[in-house]
Design a protein around this motif. Structure first.
Motif, PDB file in Angstrom:
ATOM      1  N   GLU A 110       0.811  -1.226   0.000  1.00 50.77           N
ATOM      2  CA  GLU A 110       0.000   0.000   0.000  1.00 50.77           C
ATOM      3  C   GLU A 110       0.840   1.270   0.000  1.00 50.77           C
ATOM      4  OE1 GLU A 110      -0.625   0.217   4.873  1.00 50.77           O
ATOM      5  OE2 GLU A 110      -2.291  -0.357   3.553  1.00 50.77           O
ATOM      6  N   GLN A 111       2.149   1.148   0.179  1.00 53.87           N
ATOM      7  CA  GLN A 111       3.004   2.326   0.257  1.00 53.87           C
ATOM      8  C   GLN A 111       3.142   2.986  -1.112  1.00 53.87           C
ATOM      9  OE1 GLN A 111       3.608  -0.513   1.682  1.00 53.87           O
ATOM     10  NE2 GLN A 111       3.693  -0.024   3.858  1.00 53.87           N
ATOM     11  N   ARG A 112       2.968   4.289  -1.139  1.00 53.25           N
ATOM     12  CA  ARG A 112       3.174   5.054  -2.361  1.00 53.25           C
ATOM     13  C   ARG A 112       4.668   5.195  -2.640  1.00 53.25           C
ATOM     14  NH1 ARG A 112      -1.148   9.527  -3.495  1.00 53.25           N
ATOM     15  NH2 ARG A 112      -3.044   8.587  -2.645  1.00 53.25           N
ATOM     16  N   GLY A 113       4.994   5.866  -3.710  1.00 58.23           N
ATOM     17  CA  GLY A 113       6.396   6.124  -4.033  1.00 58.23           C
ATOM     18  C   GLY A 113       6.635   6.313  -5.513  1.00 58.23           C
ATOM     19  N   LEU A 114       5.902   5.576  -6.365  1.00 62.61           N
ATOM     20  CA  LEU A 114       6.085   5.732  -7.796  1.00 62.61           C
ATOM     21  C   LEU A 114       5.575   7.100  -8.246  1.00 62.61           C
ATOM     22  CD1 LEU A 114       6.791   4.586 -10.606  1.00 62.61           C
ATOM     23  CD2 LEU A 114       4.483   3.614 -10.680  1.00 62.61           C
ATOM     24  N   LYS A 145       6.737  18.392 -13.842  1.00 59.53           N
ATOM     25  CA  LYS A 145       6.151  18.137 -12.531  1.00 59.53           C
ATOM     26  C   LYS A 145       6.039  16.639 -12.295  1.00 59.53           C
ATOM     27  CE  LYS A 145       2.064  19.109  -9.690  1.00 59.53           C
ATOM     28  NZ  LYS A 145       0.718  19.756  -9.657  1.00 59.53           N
ATOM     29  N   TRP A 146       6.302  16.229 -11.039  1.00 57.78           N
ATOM     30  CA  TRP A 146       6.210  14.822 -10.671  1.00 57.78           C
ATOM     31  C   TRP A 146       4.790  14.497 -10.215  1.00 57.78           C
ATOM     32  CZ3 TRP A 146       9.634  11.419 -12.129  1.00 57.78           C
ATOM     33  CH2 TRP A 146      10.941  11.840 -12.402  1.00 57.78           C
ATOM     34  N   ILE A 147       4.193  13.468 -10.838  1.00 57.63           N
ATOM     35  CA  ILE A 147       2.816  13.067 -10.608  1.00 57.63           C
ATOM     36  C   ILE A 147       2.803  11.734  -9.875  1.00 57.63           C
ATOM     37  CG2 ILE A 147       0.602  12.580 -11.709  1.00 57.63           C
ATOM     38  CD1 ILE A 147       1.707  15.458 -12.151  1.00 57.63           C
ATOM     39  N   ASP A 148       2.096  11.654  -8.759  1.00 59.89           N
ATOM     40  CA  ASP A 148       2.004  10.411  -7.999  1.00 59.89           C
ATOM     41  C   ASP A 148       1.217   9.357  -8.769  1.00 59.89           C
ATOM     42  OD1 ASP A 148       3.435  11.200  -5.736  1.00 59.89           O
ATOM     43  OD2 ASP A 148       1.669  12.106  -4.809  1.00 59.89           O
ATOM     44  N   VAL A 149       1.670   8.098  -8.632  1.00 61.34           N
ATOM     45  CA  VAL A 149       0.970   6.946  -9.212  1.00 61.34           C
ATOM     46  C   VAL A 149       0.702   5.980  -8.059  1.00 61.34           C
ATOM     47  CG1 VAL A 149       0.980   5.209 -11.038  1.00 61.34           C
ATOM     48  CG2 VAL A 149       2.301   7.313 -11.324  1.00 61.34           C
ATOM     49  N   PRO A 150      -0.315   6.247  -7.230  1.00 67.00           N
ATOM     50  CA  PRO A 150      -0.540   5.430  -6.039  1.00 67.00           C
ATOM     51  C   PRO A 150      -1.010   4.028  -6.385  1.00 67.00           C
ATOM     52  CG  PRO A 150      -2.344   6.968  -6.362  1.00 67.00           C
ATOM     53  CD  PRO A 150      -1.300   7.329  -7.370  1.00 67.00           C
ATOM     54  N   PRO A 151      -0.759   3.055  -5.504  1.00 64.72           N
ATOM     55  CA  PRO A 151      -1.275   1.702  -5.744  1.00 64.72           C
ATOM     56  C   PRO A 151      -2.803   1.695  -5.794  1.00 64.72           C
ATOM     57  CG  PRO A 151       0.399   1.703  -4.013  1.00 64.72           C
ATOM     58  CD  PRO A 151       0.067   3.132  -4.285  1.00 64.72           C
ATOM     59  N   LEU A 152      -3.352   1.006  -6.785  1.00 66.57           N
ATOM     60  CA  LEU A 152      -4.786   0.800  -6.914  1.00 66.57           C
ATOM     61  C   LEU A 152      -5.058  -0.693  -6.985  1.00 66.57           C
ATOM     62  CD1 LEU A 152      -5.837   3.487  -9.570  1.00 66.57           C
ATOM     63  CD2 LEU A 152      -5.914   3.672  -7.077  1.00 66.57           C
ATOM     64  N   HIS A 183      10.329   8.335 -14.934  1.00 63.37           N
ATOM     65  CA  HIS A 183       9.676   7.994 -13.671  1.00 63.37           C
ATOM     66  C   HIS A 183      10.726   7.672 -12.619  1.00 63.37           C
ATOM     67  CE1 HIS A 183      10.062   4.354 -16.157  1.00 63.37           C
ATOM     68  NE2 HIS A 183      10.118   3.649 -15.043  1.00 63.37           N
ATOM     69  N   ARG A 184      10.301   7.688 -11.362  1.00 59.65           N
ATOM     70  CA  ARG A 184      11.185   7.420 -10.233  1.00 59.65           C
ATOM     71  C   ARG A 184      10.366   6.799  -9.112  1.00 59.65           C
ATOM     72  NH1 ARG A 184      12.093  13.636  -7.858  1.00 59.65           N
ATOM     73  NH2 ARG A 184       9.972  13.904  -7.011  1.00 59.65           N
ATOM     74  N   VAL A 185      11.064   6.326  -8.071  1.00 58.92           N
ATOM     75  CA  VAL A 185      10.397   5.814  -6.872  1.00 58.92           C
ATOM     76  C   VAL A 185      11.024   6.475  -5.651  1.00 58.92           C
ATOM     77  CG1 VAL A 185       9.891   3.797  -5.446  1.00 58.92           C
ATOM     78  CG2 VAL A 185       9.834   3.600  -7.941  1.00 58.92           C
ATOM     79  N   LEU A 186      10.174   7.033  -4.795  1.00 56.93           N
ATOM     80  CA  LEU A 186      10.609   7.586  -3.521  1.00 56.93           C
ATOM     81  C   LEU A 186      10.462   6.534  -2.426  1.00 56.93           C
ATOM     82  CD1 LEU A 186       8.916  11.110  -3.680  1.00 56.93           C
ATOM     83  CD2 LEU A 186      11.174  10.415  -4.522  1.00 56.93           C
ATOM     84  N   SER A 187      11.423   6.493  -1.525  1.00 56.19           N
ATOM     85  CA  SER A 187      11.367   5.536  -0.421  1.00 56.19           C
ATOM     86  C   SER A 187      10.203   5.845   0.501  1.00 56.19           C
ATOM     87  CB  SER A 187      12.670   5.580   0.375  1.00 56.19           C
ATOM     88  OG  SER A 187      13.776   5.264  -0.435  1.00 56.19           O
ATOM     89  N   PRO A 188       9.622   4.818   1.128  1.00 55.20           N
ATOM     90  CA  PRO A 188       8.533   5.063   2.078  1.00 55.20           C
ATOM     91  C   PRO A 188       9.015   5.873   3.275  1.00 55.20           C
ATOM     92  CG  PRO A 188       8.672   2.727   1.489  1.00 55.20           C
ATOM     93  CD  PRO A 188       9.911   3.383   0.972  1.00 55.20           C
TER      94      PRO A 188
END
Length: 361
Positions: A213-217, A225-232, A257-262
């Motif tokens: 469930e953790q976001r990051g992508l 601009k960086w756009i969140d791609v949350p888990p669905l 694209h990138r991934v941020l750590s939780p």
């Protein structure tokens, strides 16, 4: 809204194909040309079983994980420990296993070195991790079927003939696709939150299962601009690789694209990407000239323009076989593996020896 201002990722319902194929293809065309990313909901792949396996493999003793080190594999398949890769000079904080669909290597003396890249993966033993290989390998095989079918939809959405991309895949039993199982641990207080830095994927299509469930992508739109791609729930995130962008002369768009750590206290992020590969001997720059797109598709690309972002381009596709492009990327990402298995190529790319920081980008 202009394509440069997209603020979310489109959601395509797989079931819409059966109800209104034209509507699905229209949505897909928009995502391919204007975004480069989409959610695909309801695809016929069991994801529950593979999600259950992920914590098990990372819970193995470190000695067991190290026994599967990628350094053992000329195919660059295996375990990579936390904090050993860099993107654009910054440390990526992810622990991962590289796996692949089943394949027996067909390289022989005198063949190009890049043909060594495909081959058997390293797997935990069934005694130590019962059922793991069976579940994960089935997931990748099933996702391969999905990717093959979806590629046909891409072809249709872009107005090409049904067999337009057939020459870019090997016959059944002679093709390999790759995957990872990735753990992004919580960021430590005061540390960088780079799980993996801004990049493109190299192949045709990527199918990403966000397995926690953790976001990051995040995806970078064309305004930067960086756009969140949350888990669905019940979705794959599908994105265009540089290979498909090159083959379509920039019509289908690869997006940075990138991934941020939780954040601290949120628990680790898990993800399972599947990377659709390309027939190794194909030079995509030459092949692109053989594809003819309908005027309405070309006009839509022209209205979008040619956006640029801050990731690195795979310009080698213009003149270099796809397998060599993939091997160069692997060598730059994992020079310790290359030093052991590809010593001449290693020396050509790293004449000063093993670098302190490694990055394919």
């Amino acid at each position: 809204m202009s394509s440069a201002d997209f603020t979310s990722i489109p959601i395509l319902e797989y079931g819409l194909l059966a109800r209104d194929r034209a509507a699905f293809l229209s949505q897909l065309r928009h995502a391919l040309i204007h975004v480069g990313f989409l959610y695909l909901r309801g695809a016929p792949v069991d994801t529950t079983s593979v999600i259950a396996q992920i914590p098990r493999v990372f819970a193995l003793p470190q000695s067991s994980k190290d026994a599967l080190s990628m350094r053992n594999s000329e195919h660059f398949l295996g375990y990579t420990n936390l904090g050993t890769e860099f993107t654009k000079g910054a440390l990526d904080m992810r622990e991962q296993f590289d796996f692949a669909t089943p394949h027996q290597n067909e390289w022989k003396e005198g063949d190009p070195e890049y043909l060594r890249l495909w081959g058997p993966a390293q797997w935990p033993s069934d005694e130590e991790l019962p059922g793991f290989r069976e579940v994960v390998e089935k997931f990748y095989v099933d996702t391969d079927v999905l990717a093959h079918d979806f590629t046909g939809l891409v072809v249709e959405a872009l107005g090409l003939s049904h067999d337009a991309l057939s020459d870019f895949f090997e016959p059944p039993g002679h093709m390999q696709h790759r995957g990872k199982i990735i753990k992004y641990p919580e960021v430590k207080e005061g540390a960088s939150n780079q799980g993996v830095g801004p990049h493109y994927d190299s192949g045709f299509l990527t199918f990403l299962l966000q397995a926690s469930e953790q976001r990051g992508l995040q995806v970078q739109n064309f305004a930067g601009k960086w756009i969140d791609v949350p888990p669905l729930a019940d979705t794959f995130v599908v994105n265009i690789g540089k290979g498909l962008e090159a083959l379509t002369s920039g019509i289908a768009l690869a997006t940075s694209h990138r991934v941020l750590s939780p954040p601290p206290g949120s628990g680790p992020r898990y993800s399972v990407p599947f990377f659709q590969m390309i027939a190794q001997r194909v030079v995509l720059g030459k092949a692109a000239a053989s594809l003819t797109f309908p005027p309405d598709v070309l006009a839509e690309r022209d209205r979008r323009g040619n956006p640029t972002t801050d990731s690195v381009n795979y310009t080698e596709y213009d003149t270099t076989p796809a397998g060599e492009v993939a091997l160069i990327g692997r060598i730059k990402s994992h020079p310790d593996v290359a030093e052991r298995h590809y010593p001449q190529l290693f020396k050509a790319i790293f004449p000063q020896g093993l670098p302190r920081e490694v990055s394919a980008y």
